[in-house]
Design an enzyme around this catalytic site. Structure first.
Site, mmCIF file in Angstrom:
data_model
loop_
_atom_site.group_PDB
_atom_site.id
_atom_site.type_symbol
_atom_site.label_atom_id
_atom_site.label_comp_id
_atom_site.label_asym_id
_atom_site.label_seq_id
_atom_site.Cartn_x
_atom_site.Cartn_y
_atom_site.Cartn_z
ATOM 1 N NE ARG A 94 -1.189 123.346 -48.011
ATOM 2 C CZ ARG A 94 -2.196 123.288 -47.161
ATOM 3 N NH1 ARG A 94 -2.202 122.344 -46.232
ATOM 4 N NH2 ARG A 94 -3.192 124.142 -47.219
ATOM 5 C CD GLU A 154 -5.752 124.144 -51.104
ATOM 6 O OE1 GLU A 154 -6.805 124.782 -50.950
ATOM 7 O OE2 GLU A 154 -5.204 123.508 -50.178
ATOM 8 C CE LYS A 198 -4.529 120.791 -48.296
ATOM 9 N NZ LYS A 198 -5.934 121.007 -47.866
ATOM 10 C CB SER A 209 -1.858 120.777 -42.153
ATOM 11 O OG SER A 209 -1.364 120.647 -43.463
#
Length: 627
Positions: free
Chosen positions: A340, A438, A452, A180
């Site tokens: 994200r 989150e 997500k 990530s």
């Protein structure tokens, strides 16, 4: 095949050569692990790394690499790339896949029909020869060697594509090779269950136990990366299905094309560029302007000090500069694996940029998704079947929405794996989960995928901004309107860096015996009385009649929440992916309270006291960071 045979012969010769050159370390256990590594590992580069450490007498580093194994954290297995059982490399990925296969074989009688989805990002390390694509190919090789179909993406994909593919294809599980937004040195092995959600307890522990029972590579086939060529490629089918389902989140398709709002997008040298572009086209939005220096994948992330858009304005510098020169009003940034999303908007007075926190973006998206649900259903929808979810360290703004509007809100433990699994449970019971988040800029609009998703979130934020623009509003003004209606929610997040696990343990042990005995937590913070304490590590919650936490106990990490008399809720927790202690604080005001500056000042005071009094950064050699 002759070439493969020559390659294996060369590997065997190198094994013998390395064994003969490796002197004893003087530590029998370490010597055994060195020999085991050199016997099992078939990657010349990582074998040479171990042999070089032995020759150099770097025994402490050898112990760190060879005497411990990785554990499943909030994001699966994640560690630095390189030689060693505690790192991500060819051998440890083969071991993980053998363990996963053994576990799946016990759980699914039809594993040979369902198969496993495998995706990867664009990470890589020259020194060890480890790239995400190679590790994905080896994952496929292990499965194919046992007759299990591998649905291996042929190109790097966003992380949410793997869980989406698991559900779309009916696979038994999914594996995503990614770290990530971690530093470039890291990589990871993320596992999804058949429901599309990340694995959580007890499956994580059971898979880990299965890995430990299958450490020695089963056969030479496990190392034959070329086997991956016989995998099926789900990319075209999954991408088409994903983009079609994405349209369920688009509410103003006809007017989107004519919106003059200009948007800049950075993919942070990761996978996001092409997918975000296509998502915008799907929404009939003008394509975002790509940051040229960050558009194409690069595992070295050369233009950013840290590939994490959550770090804010400092890492968004190139995107903001481009937005200034292009006259854009909105900046979006996806992290390297595109799960994200960071959002920034030109300030209303034209001077500088407002970089929204994850909690602020969630307030906007939560308001938007419920508004659209209400418009779509009119008076005919059952609002009591509508849910929004958030992790417990995130803002309580969705709870304020739920109380005012009559829908349902639930909290989960930190980590989207808990949200993903809860989405699946609620959906199976006939509920409609319309938004989840989150605070670490992870958002999910709808429930297209139980993870997500920065790609879909980018398109939804752009449409929201375009719609507000048509009403002569911007995101900042709408956020203010939300706070006037539902109450100001002022939140701040920061963290400290600590590479020493014993120090972290000592800090939290001190908090659990603050009054001199076990279970005596701090009674004040910054002079303000502490009314309630919840410690999910031990399962303690002073607000419950039986003193037991409602949230599941998580003994492998630390998290303590303090509720103060002045209305501030503050949490300290260790990160599941990085050497951090995170600090979260929020001041929730009632509707009508408009003195945001007062709330901000009080919250800052409490967070400063939390840092100095509870963490003692100078004494513990902690490195302060602010978000």
């Amino acid at each position: 095949m002759a070439e493969l045979g020559e390659h294996r012969d060369r590997d065997r010769n190198l094994d013998l050569d390395l064994d003969s050159r490796c002197p004893s370390t003087g530590d029998l256990q370490l010597d055994q692990k060195v020999h085991q590594w050199l016997s099992w590992d078939k990657n010349p580069r990582t074998r040479t790394q171990v042999a070089s450490l032995v020759a150099a007498g770097r025994h402490d580093e050898l112990r760190a690499r060879l005497l411990s194994h990785m554990n499943f954290g909030t994001a699966g297995l994640r560690a630095a790339m390189g030689a060693g059982f505690s790192r991500i490399n060819d051998l440890t990925v083969i071991q993980a896949t053998q363990g996963l296969h053994a576990y799946l074989s016990r759980c699914f009688a039809d594993l040979s029909r369902r198969g496993v989805v495998i995706g990867f990002d664009t990470r890589g390390q020259r020194e060890s020869g480890c790239t995400s694509q190679r590790l994905a190919n080896l994952t496929a090789a292990v499965l194919l060697s046992r007759g299990v179909p591998a649905h291996l993406f042929s190109a790097p994909v966003p992380t949410p594509y793997v869980p989406y593919a698991v559900r779309t294809l009916g696979a038994a599980a999914g594996v995503m090779i990614t770290a990530s937004h971690n530093p470039k040195e890291d990589n990871g092995y993320k596992v999804y269950w058949c429901n599309g959600a990340q694995i959580c307890s007890p499956r994580d522990k059971e898979i880990l136990r299965s890995i430990e029972e299958n450490l020695e590579p089963w056969s030479a086939s496990c190392w034959e990366e070329e086997l991956a060529a016989s995998s099926s490629d789900p990319l075209e089918h999954v991408n088409r299905c994903y983009m079609e389902q994405l349209r369920s989140l688009c509410f103003h398709r006809d007017s989107n094309a004519s919106c003059p709002l200009r948007v800049v997008h950075s993919s942070f040298h990761g996978v996001g560029h092409a997918f975000v572009q296509e998502a915008f086209r799907n929404f009939n939005l003008p394509p975002p302007i790509a940051v040229p220096e960050q558009r194409d994948p690069d595992p070295d992330f050369p233009s950013v000090r840290c590939p994490n858009p959550e770090e804010g304005e400092s890492v968004l510098e190139l995107a903001l500069l481009l937005a200034e020169s292009e006259g854009a009003q909105l900046v979006l940034a996806t992290d390297p694996d595109a799960d994200r999303l960071a959002v920034a908007e030109r300030r209303s007075n034209g001077c500088g940029w407002k970089v929204f926190t994850g909690n602020e973006v969630a307030a906007l998206l939560g308001w938007w998704m419920f508004s659209k649900w209400r418009e779509t259903h009119g008076g005919g929808g059952n609002v009591h079947k509508v849910f929004m979810l958030a992790t417990t360290v995130s803002s309580k703004i969705l709870q304020a929405f739920a109380r005012a509007e009559g829908f349902q809100f639930e909290e989960t433990l930190p980590g989207f794996k808990w949200i993903g699994n809860r989405i699946q449970q609620l959906t199976e019971a006939g509920n409609d989960v319309i938004f989840s988040f989150e605070e670490s800029i992870g958002f999910l609009c709808g429930s297209v995928v139980p993870e997500k998703d920065g790609v879909s979130s980018a398109a939804v934020v752009a449409e929201l901004a375009a719609h507000l623009h048509s009403k002569k509003l911007n995101l900042q003004e709408q956020l203010h309107n939300i706070y006037l209606t539902y109450g100001h929610h002022v939140s701040r997040t920061s963290y400290v860096l600590c590479d020493d696990p014993p120090t972290i343990q000592r800090i939290f042990s001190r908090l659990r015996s603050f009054g001199g005995s076990d279970g005596s937590y701090p009674q004040h913070c910054g002079g303000v009385p502490v009314l309630q304490v919840r410690d999910v590590t031990t399962g303690y919650d002073s607000s419950q009649p039986d003193r037991r936490s409602v949230l599941p106990v998580t003994r492998n990490s630390h998290m303590i929440t303090f509720s103060l008399q002045n209305g501030v809720v503050a949490t300290l927790r260790t990160s599941g992916t990085e050497p951090k202690i995170k600090l979260y604080g929020e001041y929730c005001a009632a509707p009508g309270v408009s003195d945001a500056a007062m709330l901000e000042a009080e919250l800052q005071k409490i967070l400063a006291a939390l840092l100095e009094e509870f963490l003692e950064p100078d004494r513990n050699n902690l490195i302060r960071r602010c978000v």
